[in-house]
Design a protein around this motif. Sequence first.
Motif, mmCIF file in Angstrom:
data_model
loop_
_atom_site.group_PDB
_atom_site.id
_atom_site.type_symbol
_atom_site.label_atom_id
_atom_site.label_comp_id
_atom_site.label_asym_id
_atom_site.label_seq_id
_atom_site.Cartn_x
_atom_site.Cartn_y
_atom_site.Cartn_z
ATOM 1 N N ASP A 1 32.616 101.788 -28.903
ATOM 2 C CA ASP A 1 31.161 101.788 -28.767
ATOM 3 C C ASP A 1 30.534 100.921 -29.847
ATOM 4 O O ASP A 1 30.304 101.359 -30.961
ATOM 5 C CB ASP A 1 30.652 103.227 -28.860
ATOM 6 N N GLU A 2 30.274 99.691 -29.478
ATOM 7 C CA GLU A 2 29.761 98.758 -30.473
ATOM 8 C C GLU A 2 28.301 99.016 -30.824
ATOM 9 O O GLU A 2 27.819 98.645 -31.872
ATOM 10 C CB GLU A 2 29.887 97.326 -29.941
ATOM 11 N N ASN A 3 27.598 99.611 -29.882
ATOM 12 C CA ASN A 3 26.158 99.812 -30.118
ATOM 13 C C ASN A 3 25.912 100.806 -31.233
ATOM 14 O O ASN A 3 24.959 100.706 -31.980
ATOM 15 C CB ASN A 3 25.493 100.307 -28.832
ATOM 16 N N ASN A 4 26.835 101.761 -31.291
ATOM 17 C CA ASN A 4 26.674 102.768 -32.331
ATOM 18 C C ASN A 4 27.569 102.387 -33.500
ATOM 19 O O ASN A 4 28.593 102.971 -33.740
ATOM 20 C CB ASN A 4 27.039 104.135 -31.749
ATOM 21 N N ILE B 1 44.595 90.433 -41.065
ATOM 22 C CA ILE B 1 43.591 90.779 -42.066
ATOM 23 C C ILE B 1 42.941 92.108 -41.702
ATOM 24 O O ILE B 1 42.836 92.470 -40.530
ATOM 25 C CB ILE B 1 42.506 89.683 -42.228
ATOM 26 N N ALA B 2 42.566 92.815 -42.735
ATOM 27 C CA ALA B 2 41.908 94.111 -42.525
ATOM 28 C C ALA B 2 40.670 94.172 -43.415
ATOM 29 O O ALA B 2 40.587 93.468 -44.414
ATOM 30 C CB ALA B 2 42.886 95.232 -42.874
ATOM 31 N N PHE B 3 39.730 94.996 -43.011
ATOM 32 C CA PHE B 3 38.464 95.103 -43.757
ATOM 33 C C PHE B 3 38.344 96.491 -44.365
ATOM 34 O O PHE B 3 38.901 97.461 -43.844
ATOM 35 C CB PHE B 3 37.282 94.868 -42.825
ATOM 36 N N THR B 4 37.560 96.576 -45.429
ATOM 37 C CA THR B 4 37.231 97.904 -45.938
ATOM 38 C C THR B 4 36.061 98.428 -45.124
ATOM 39 O O THR B 4 35.400 97.671 -44.416
ATOM 40 C CB THR B 4 36.803 97.885 -47.412
ATOM 41 N N ASP B 5 35.836 99.683 -45.250
ATOM 42 C CA ASP B 5 34.746 100.392 -44.589
ATOM 43 C C ASP B 5 33.512 99.491 -44.422
ATOM 44 O O ASP B 5 32.792 99.239 -45.383
ATOM 45 C CB ASP B 5 34.413 101.615 -45.474
ATOM 46 N N PRO B 6 33.267 98.953 -43.222
ATOM 47 C CA PRO B 6 32.214 97.946 -43.102
ATOM 48 C C PRO B 6 30.803 98.531 -42.963
ATOM 49 O O PRO B 6 30.640 99.651 -42.484
ATOM 50 C CB PRO B 6 32.604 97.189 -41.831
ATOM 51 N N THR B 7 29.839 97.755 -43.381
ATOM 52 C CA THR B 7 28.441 98.088 -43.113
ATOM 53 C C THR B 7 28.159 97.671 -41.667
ATOM 54 O O THR B 7 29.019 97.118 -40.993
ATOM 55 C CB THR B 7 27.499 97.302 -44.040
ATOM 56 N N VAL B 8 26.948 97.909 -41.204
ATOM 57 C CA VAL B 8 26.605 97.568 -39.827
ATOM 58 C C VAL B 8 26.723 96.058 -39.625
ATOM 59 O O VAL B 8 27.369 95.586 -38.681
ATOM 60 C CB VAL B 8 25.179 98.057 -39.495
ATOM 61 N N ASP B 9 26.139 95.295 -40.540
ATOM 62 C CA ASP B 9 26.223 93.833 -40.449
ATOM 63 C C ASP B 9 27.668 93.379 -40.596
ATOM 64 O O ASP B 9 28.122 92.468 -39.910
ATOM 65 C CB ASP B 9 25.379 93.174 -41.560
ATOM 66 N N GLY B 10 28.381 94.047 -41.508
ATOM 67 C CA GLY B 10 29.757 93.689 -41.780
ATOM 68 C C GLY B 10 30.628 93.904 -40.557
ATOM 69 O O GLY B 10 31.530 93.123 -40.269
ATOM 70 N N ARG B 11 30.333 94.940 -39.821
ATOM 71 C CA ARG B 11 31.123 95.221 -38.631
ATOM 72 C C ARG B 11 30.885 94.160 -37.559
ATOM 73 O O ARG B 11 31.817 93.704 -36.902
ATOM 74 C CB ARG B 11 30.764 96.595 -38.103
#
Lengths: 266, 256
Positions: free
Chosen positions: B173-176, B230-240
């Motif tokens: 669910d990308e919207n949320n 590559i992996a990301f740390t806990d992303p923000t909304v923009d980061g995601r």
Amino acid sequence: MFEARLIQGSVLKKMIDAIKDIVTDINLDCSSTGISVQAMDSGHVCLVLIELGSDGFEPYRCDRNITLGLGLKALSVVVRCANNDDSITIKAQEGTDNINFVFESPNGEKTSQFEIKLMDIDSEHLGIPDTEYDSVVKMPSHEFQRICRDMSQLGDSIVVACTKDGIQFSASGDMGSGKINLRQSSLVDKEEDQINIELNDPVHLTFALRYLNYFTKATPLSPTVTLSLKAESPLCVTYPIGDFGSMKFFLAPKIDDEDTAAATQE
Amino acid sequence: MATVRKRPLIEMIDVLGKNPKKPKILATKQLHLDFGQKFFGPVQCKRCGMLYSYGQSQDELDHYEYHKKITSGIRFDGWKNERRVEAIESFDRVSSHPPMKDTRILLVLPTDIKAHLKKIDSIIAHIDNELGISTTGTLNPNAKLLMCISNRKVVGCIVVESITEGFRIMSNDENNSSSWSCSEKSEPALMGVNKVWVFDSFRRKGIARKLLDAARHNFKPGHIIPKEAIAFTDPTVDGRHFAVSYCGTPNFLIYR
């Protein structure tokens, strides 16, 4: 088309003088019934309300409701060019962004014209609630001015206490403290020198003298001033302008602050 | 019989200095008028996001300072021996923007000289503050930092570190975007993106993408890290949003 001629131009001069330290720009709301101005200072502590009925102008013409935004700096520069006995005519055409001021000397020998660019001032019309005040004190305006000026030498706040004995103004500071009592007087010859206290409930309020000293710049407008007080509510200082208008100032009170009181005691 | 106790002079001065008897002044607080005006009470600045009280001089001053700090960016005058990994002629989506003067991407390692790292620490502290994460203010010993410099300002910054495993995001669910769950099974990964930051007025210009590309090319000498590793740390909304678009899948890897 808006046109209004004020025979006593000095009234406008005095009004501008009284508010130019409080607000930087104003909207003149002109309608068929008259001109009104509402302006709040940037700190949201006091509010100026000017109401001028159309019958104070001769002639007065307002075809459509119009709002004229003016910078007070420019306005005070212009009205200072008018002599005290000049008449002032305010003219604004619809669709232009200029306002015209015409000053005419009483004998008609000298006329001066000034034009100021209008500003688009974002402001909202606030509904000022009608309040039933606990105490309404009418007193000579120069007396009130004097009290505020004297008290501001002592401290930055003034305590106004109204009881059935009269009204007491007091201030205290590092230097010392002072109290001024005024009693109701009815035996004075001139009506404007009377002190009249209508008391429903005794009140006790504190106000910042800085603002009151701004308000008392309106003293030349009227020989009397009315202070309307209500517990925990803003003070309303009213200067009547002739019999066609008024200038009102609202000021939020100061209250005892427990947080800072505790901090200063430590 | 009363006795007068003599005190040494110094002590008396001390007493006077310590307890100056202040006259009791009642502390009062100025109230405000509330006639339902628009700009009253707490206001959130649209640009810097700070919540402050309109009309309170101290608050407005604080906001002004913070706003200036956020909106003016971080100044970077350049180093003599900087490790330039890429020079950028122009950004992808920039058309109306004035030409970029001396725009480049620099690589900073935790083994660099102290003077460089000191500047980096202050940049990291600023970024962490803006991202709202608790800051260590230092570059981790196993991390690498790449930053994009333009017009003597840091306009973008990315911190990558070496990792061994990541976890795939499960939620589709990308919207949320603010909530998501991830798989409990780990998958191998090589490079972890610790933080990505682009200066407010330079966003949506592909700077983060360029930085991450550069990071993949320069993470291990002679080796390009594939996008899948590559992996990301806990992303923000923009980061995601960025991670989804960069990896080309909503199910990218995350790590902690």
